[in-house]
Motif scaffolding. Sequence first.
Motif, PDB file in Angstrom:
ATOM      1  N   LYS A 295       1.949 -30.303 -46.487  1.00  0.00           N
ATOM      2  CA  LYS A 295       3.177 -31.086 -46.656  1.00  0.00           C
ATOM      3  C   LYS A 295       4.411 -30.201 -46.458  1.00  0.00           C
ATOM      4  CE  LYS A 295       5.359 -34.407 -49.678  1.00  0.00           C
ATOM      5  NZ  LYS A 295       5.272 -35.177 -50.915  1.00  0.00           N
ATOM      6  N   ALA A 296       4.382 -28.991 -47.016  1.00  0.00           N
ATOM      7  CA  ALA A 296       5.512 -28.077 -46.852  1.00  0.00           C
ATOM      8  C   ALA A 296       5.732 -27.703 -45.397  1.00  0.00           C
ATOM      9  CB  ALA A 296       5.283 -26.815 -47.686  1.00  0.00           C
TER      10      ALA A 296
ATOM     11  N   HIS B  26       4.584 -19.725 -48.790  1.00  0.00           N
ATOM     12  CA  HIS B  26       5.303 -20.429 -47.722  1.00  0.00           C
ATOM     13  C   HIS B  26       6.758 -20.668 -48.106  1.00  0.00           C
ATOM     14  CE1 HIS B  26       6.780 -23.932 -45.471  1.00  0.00           C
ATOM     15  NE2 HIS B  26       6.095 -23.398 -44.471  1.00  0.00           N
ATOM     16  N   SER B  27       7.011 -21.022 -49.368  1.00  0.00           N
ATOM     17  CA  SER B  27       8.396 -21.292 -49.781  1.00  0.00           C
ATOM     18  C   SER B  27       9.245 -20.025 -49.729  1.00  0.00           C
ATOM     19  CB  SER B  27       8.434 -21.911 -51.180  1.00  0.00           C
ATOM     20  OG  SER B  27       8.047 -20.984 -52.160  1.00  0.00           O
TER      21      SER B  27
ATOM     22  N   TRP C   1       1.395 -22.307 -51.029  1.00  0.00           N
ATOM     23  CA  TRP C   1       2.648 -23.056 -50.963  1.00  0.00           C
ATOM     24  C   TRP C   1       3.812 -22.169 -51.405  1.00  0.00           C
ATOM     25  CZ3 TRP C   1       6.099 -24.178 -54.868  1.00  0.00           C
ATOM     26  CH2 TRP C   1       7.134 -25.053 -54.528  1.00  0.00           C
ATOM     27  N   GLU C   2       3.585 -21.404 -52.491  1.00  0.00           N
ATOM     28  CA  GLU C   2       4.627 -20.500 -52.970  1.00  0.00           C
ATOM     29  C   GLU C   2       4.940 -19.421 -51.935  1.00  0.00           C
ATOM     30  OE1 GLU C   2       5.207 -17.179 -56.411  1.00  0.00           O
ATOM     31  OE2 GLU C   2       4.162 -19.017 -56.999  1.00  0.00           O
TER      32      GLU C   2
ATOM     33  N   ARG D  54      -0.572 -29.296 -50.423  1.00  0.00           N
ATOM     34  CA  ARG D  54       0.852 -28.949 -50.622  1.00  0.00           C
ATOM     35  C   ARG D  54       1.354 -28.080 -49.466  1.00  0.00           C
ATOM     36  NH1 ARG D  54       1.935 -26.595 -56.406  1.00  0.00           N
ATOM     37  NH2 ARG D  54       4.079 -26.794 -55.685  1.00  0.00           N
TER      38      ARG D  54
ATOM     39  N   PRO E  95       8.683 -18.872 -45.076  1.00  0.00           N
ATOM     40  CA  PRO E  95       8.219 -20.012 -44.258  1.00  0.00           C
ATOM     41  C   PRO E  95       7.868 -19.652 -42.825  1.00  0.00           C
ATOM     42  CG  PRO E  95      10.568 -20.203 -44.765  1.00  0.00           C
ATOM     43  CD  PRO E  95      10.045 -19.059 -45.570  1.00  0.00           C
TER      44      PRO E  95
END
Length: 180
Positions: free
Chosen positions: A176-177, A134-135, A131-132, A173, A138
Motif C-alpha cells: 500500500k505504501a 520504506h517510510s 513499511w517503516e 502495508r 522510500p
Amino acid sequence: MKAVLDACVLYPTILREILQAAAEAGLYQPVFSDRILREWVLATAKLGPEAPAIAEGEAAVLRASFPRALVREHPEIEARLLLPDPNDRHVLASAIASSADAIVTFNAQDFPGHVLAAEGVTRRDPDGFLWELHSRHPDMMARIVETVRAKAEAISGQPVALKPLLKRARLYRLAKAMGV
C-alpha cells in the motif's frame, strides 16, 4: 537499528530477499544465529527433497554477506528466559546477546511484548518493519523491491506483478505504501 531475523521471515524467498537487500543497503543491521539458520533450512523440507540443500547454500551466502550478523548461542541467557514456546528462547537470547533493538517475526504469540520489553527488545512484524524502512527511505526501498521483483520474473520466465508478489509475502502495508 539492529534486528534479529527469526527463521519464519527467512523461509519465504521474496521476504528474505527484501530483508537481505535492505540490510545490504545499510538500512538496518541483521542478526541471526546458526540455530536460526538451521531452523530455516529444515523448514524448507516441505518444498521437496532438494529444497534444504538449496536453502543451505542460501544460508551460506547470508553468513558470508553478513559476517558480523552471526551471533553465537548463549545457553546461559536462554536458561533464564520464559517464553510460551521454550524452543524460541534462543531467538530472544540472540537479541539480548547482540544488543538488538528488535526481533522480526510473524510469531507474535511466541514473543510477548512485556517479556521483550523487560529485555529492551521489541517484536516487529516483517510488514510493519519494512513499511517503516520504506517510510524513512522510500526511493531505496522502491529500488530494492523492484530488484527483487525483477529477479523473481527472471527466474520464473513470466511477468510478475508487484502487488500479488508482495501480498503472497504478507507485505500488505508495504504494498500500500508503494502504491500497488
